[in-house]
Scaffold this motif. Sequence first.
Motif, mmCIF file in Angstrom:
data_model
loop_
_atom_site.group_PDB
_atom_site.id
_atom_site.type_symbol
_atom_site.label_atom_id
_atom_site.label_comp_id
_atom_site.label_asym_id
_atom_site.label_seq_id
_atom_site.Cartn_x
_atom_site.Cartn_y
_atom_site.Cartn_z
ATOM 1 N N ALA A 31 0.858 -1.183 0.000
ATOM 2 C CA ALA A 31 0.000 0.000 0.000
ATOM 3 C C ALA A 31 0.895 1.234 0.000
ATOM 4 O O ALA A 31 2.065 1.173 0.375
ATOM 5 N N LEU A 32 0.340 2.341 -0.447
ATOM 6 C CA LEU A 32 1.102 3.584 -0.474
ATOM 7 C C LEU A 32 1.119 4.211 0.913
ATOM 8 O O LEU A 32 0.097 4.225 1.602
ATOM 9 N N PHE A 33 2.272 4.726 1.323
ATOM 10 C CA PHE A 33 2.455 5.375 2.630
ATOM 11 C C PHE A 33 2.031 4.443 3.766
ATOM 12 O O PHE A 33 1.352 4.854 4.708
ATOM 13 N N ALA A 34 2.431 3.162 3.669
ATOM 14 C CA ALA A 34 2.078 2.199 4.723
ATOM 15 C C ALA A 34 2.725 2.587 6.044
ATOM 16 O O ALA A 34 2.137 2.426 7.108
ATOM 17 N N THR A 35 3.962 3.090 5.998
ATOM 18 C CA THR A 35 4.654 3.526 7.222
ATOM 19 C C THR A 35 5.027 4.993 7.084
ATOM 20 O O THR A 35 5.600 5.405 6.068
ATOM 21 N N LEU A 36 4.707 5.779 8.101
ATOM 22 C CA LEU A 36 5.001 7.216 8.088
ATOM 23 C C LEU A 36 6.045 7.602 9.120
ATOM 24 O O LEU A 36 6.879 8.478 8.874
ATOM 25 N N ASP A 37 6.001 6.974 10.275
ATOM 26 C CA ASP A 37 6.907 7.371 11.351
ATOM 27 C C ASP A 37 8.318 6.857 11.071
ATOM 28 O O ASP A 37 8.496 5.689 10.704
ATOM 29 N N PRO A 38 9.333 7.712 11.231
ATOM 30 C CA PRO A 38 10.704 7.284 10.945
ATOM 31 C C PRO A 38 11.159 6.188 11.908
ATOM 32 O O PRO A 38 10.778 6.172 13.076
ATOM 33 N N THR A 39 11.944 5.268 11.386
ATOM 34 C CA THR A 39 12.467 4.155 12.182
ATOM 35 C C THR A 39 13.983 4.206 12.151
ATOM 36 O O THR A 39 14.584 4.301 11.074
ATOM 37 N N VAL A 40 14.621 4.148 13.321
ATOM 38 C CA VAL A 40 16.085 4.132 13.422
ATOM 39 C C VAL A 40 16.506 2.807 14.032
ATOM 40 O O VAL A 40 15.970 2.403 15.072
ATOM 41 N N ARG A 41 17.435 2.116 13.371
ATOM 42 C CA ARG A 41 17.932 0.832 13.858
ATOM 43 C C ARG A 41 19.457 0.834 13.861
ATOM 44 O O ARG A 41 20.080 1.327 12.922
ATOM 45 N N ARG A 42 20.030 0.283 14.929
ATOM 46 C CA ARG A 42 21.476 0.194 15.081
ATOM 47 C C ARG A 42 21.985 -1.041 14.339
ATOM 48 O O ARG A 42 21.329 -2.090 14.328
ATOM 49 N N SER A 43 23.156 -0.930 13.738
ATOM 50 C CA SER A 43 23.742 -2.058 13.015
ATOM 51 C C SER A 43 25.266 -1.971 13.093
ATOM 52 O O SER A 43 25.821 -0.985 13.598
ATOM 53 N N ARG A 44 25.928 -3.007 12.572
ATOM 54 C CA ARG A 44 27.392 -3.061 12.551
ATOM 55 C C ARG A 44 27.860 -3.529 11.190
ATOM 56 O O ARG A 44 27.203 -4.340 10.532
ATOM 57 N N THR A 45 29.017 -3.032 10.808
ATOM 58 C CA THR A 45 29.661 -3.543 9.604
ATOM 59 C C THR A 45 30.324 -4.878 9.924
ATOM 60 O O THR A 45 30.402 -5.299 11.087
ATOM 61 N N ALA A 46 30.817 -5.561 8.897
ATOM 62 C CA ALA A 46 31.456 -6.865 9.104
ATOM 63 C C ALA A 46 32.681 -6.763 10.000
ATOM 64 O O ALA A 46 33.016 -7.714 10.722
ATOM 65 N N GLU A 100 25.924 -7.694 -1.213
ATOM 66 C CA GLU A 100 26.680 -6.686 -1.968
ATOM 67 C C GLU A 100 26.377 -5.280 -1.445
ATOM 68 O O GLU A 100 27.278 -4.439 -1.331
ATOM 69 N N LEU A 101 25.104 -5.028 -1.109
ATOM 70 C CA LEU A 101 24.725 -3.715 -0.584
ATOM 71 C C LEU A 101 25.402 -3.461 0.758
ATOM 72 O O LEU A 101 25.880 -2.356 1.025
ATOM 73 N N LYS A 102 25.450 -4.481 1.631
ATOM 74 C CA LYS A 102 26.107 -4.318 2.927
ATOM 75 C C LYS A 102 27.586 -3.993 2.758
ATOM 76 O O LYS A 102 28.138 -3.154 3.481
ATOM 77 N N GLU A 103 28.251 -4.640 1.802
ATOM 78 C CA GLU A 103 29.666 -4.345 1.536
ATOM 79 C C GLU A 103 29.842 -2.913 1.046
ATOM 80 O O GLU A 103 30.771 -2.210 1.463
ATOM 81 N N LEU A 104 28.940 -2.480 0.174
ATOM 82 C CA LEU A 104 29.028 -1.108 -0.345
ATOM 83 C C LEU A 104 28.841 -0.101 0.780
ATOM 84 O O LEU A 104 29.537 0.925 0.834
ATOM 85 N N ILE A 105 27.880 -0.368 1.683
ATOM 86 C CA ILE A 105 27.651 0.541 2.815
ATOM 87 C C ILE A 105 28.897 0.609 3.690
ATOM 88 O O ILE A 105 29.331 1.698 4.097
ATOM 89 N N ALA A 106 29.495 -0.543 3.991
ATOM 90 C CA ALA A 106 30.693 -0.572 4.834
ATOM 91 C C ALA A 106 31.841 0.204 4.204
ATOM 92 O O ALA A 106 32.579 0.925 4.892
ATOM 93 N N ASP A 107 31.993 0.079 2.881
ATOM 94 C CA ASP A 107 33.082 0.792 2.198
ATOM 95 C C ASP A 107 32.825 2.295 2.126
ATOM 96 O O ASP A 107 33.772 3.085 2.034
ATOM 97 N N SER A 108 31.531 2.690 2.163
ATOM 98 C CA SER A 108 31.195 4.110 2.006
ATOM 99 C C SER A 108 31.185 4.869 3.326
ATOM 100 O O SER A 108 31.273 6.105 3.315
ATOM 101 N N LEU A 109 31.064 4.181 4.447
ATOM 102 C CA LEU A 109 31.008 4.863 5.732
ATOM 103 C C LEU A 109 32.374 5.393 6.130
ATOM 104 O O LEU A 109 33.409 4.774 5.833
#
Length: 513
Positions: A323-338, A447-456
């Motif tokens: 559905a369109l605009f199913a979630t409106l409230d921002p969500t923040v989640r903690r994560s770690r690189t490899a 592949e996306l996780k690797e790209l994120i780790a290299d870009s941070l």
Amino acid sequence: MTHIPTDPEQTSSAADAQEPAAASRDAQAIANDVVARVLARAGTARSEGATVHTVHDGAQLDLAERSALRRVAGLSTELDDVTEVEYRQLRLEKVVLVGLYAGGEAASREAEVSLRELAALAETAGSQVLDGVLQKRAKPDPGTFLGSGKAAELAGVVAATSADTVVVDTELAPSQRRGLEDIVKVKVVDRTALILDIFAQHAKSREGKAQVELAQLEYLLPRLRGWGESMSRQAGGQVGGAGAGMGSRGPGETKIELDRRRIRNRMAKLRREIAAMAPARETKRLDRHRNSIPNVAIAGYTNAGKSSLLNALTDAGVLVENALFATLDPTVRRSRTADGRVFTYADTVGFVRHLPHQLVEAFRSTLEEVGDAALLLHVVDASHPDPEGQIAAVREVLDEIPGVEDVPEVVVLNKADVADPAVVGRIQRRERRTVVVSAHSGEGIAELKELIADSLPRPSVEIDLVVPYSRGDLVHRVHEFGELTSEEHLATGTRLRGRVDGALAAELERVAV
């Protein structure tokens, strides 16, 4: 056989008369084809079929709560089965879509995509799309949006389908809305009001509800209408209810003026409440800055799969719905690189073509998270009929946010499992940095996780020092926020080799032995 000479001037005038009629028939045929394809639901902004979940989406309790309000095509007060009382039901509104296009093949394609999206918006808001009307017109009629003939045709369509609402694919002026309602004799809703209604249904947090209410009031204020008692003025003197007497006589305020004043007062209160919520968000942001925790912002068009992607990356269990605009409230989640570096993901509200400026202003404080990010993941639905149009619409809104131009952007082409490879290749050639993923199947996530780790950003200061055992908190922070090459326990303390940010390096230098 007798030959009858023909006058060239008569032949020319007859041909000239036929050309506009043929052009009109062609325009009508194009409009009818567009409406037919829209009503066939082929390629709307909502994906075909029901919502599909993966193991990363979790229990989806929020979706179960939302689904408890069932919308049905017809609702009668005569209950054949008393158990029907146990279900909360809401009758679907029956709507007819209305749009304009300037003419030409490109304009008709754009109008088709826009009408498909309008149909998806209407269904998300809880309505049933019955028919549509599309008119070729250079610019809208200032009084009724459609021309007089097409407006009369629309009234016939509304009567034939027993529709109770007309949804127009643009923002109407108050006079246009009134003029069209006088002709079709049912409620007329424009695109802006429709989007605001969806936001009001889906907002959950206190801040989100306040932001949506503010946007709705800003939209409503110039559109208040009154008649009868609403336009009568308060009486002064002995006629007034209070019987105030001399000094109180005068024209008084009309009820509609009082309503406008109440709305302005409510808007002022909402702005104060939203401003009062800002320090909490700013404190969290400063805490991340103090610990040098980079933020990865996830932005993109509505229903592009941002929440599904966040769940695939973090197992966040955020609500996922087709559905369109199913979630409106921002969500923040903690994560770690490899390699152990800490960072956060921030999922933002989705965008749409012609996003109401009231919403952009109301959600500005939330959208500013994007300008503060270390990396922007721009999620695009690669299976959509017009992905380039979605990219342009998102960037148009992001350009209004200060600091976004300095944030590195990665275009994430989602739904690769159902996308046309030719479309994916076309976007890859056009965009500078892209990655192809499928949040549903898991394709490209690694592949996306690797790209994120290299870009941070990485810690900038190299350390080789001994920290006394009494400052184990600093050792913990090095483990948490730095890159530790080696750790050795000596008689005087813990020897650390690695890299940390400048602020932590200064604290370590002060206590080093």
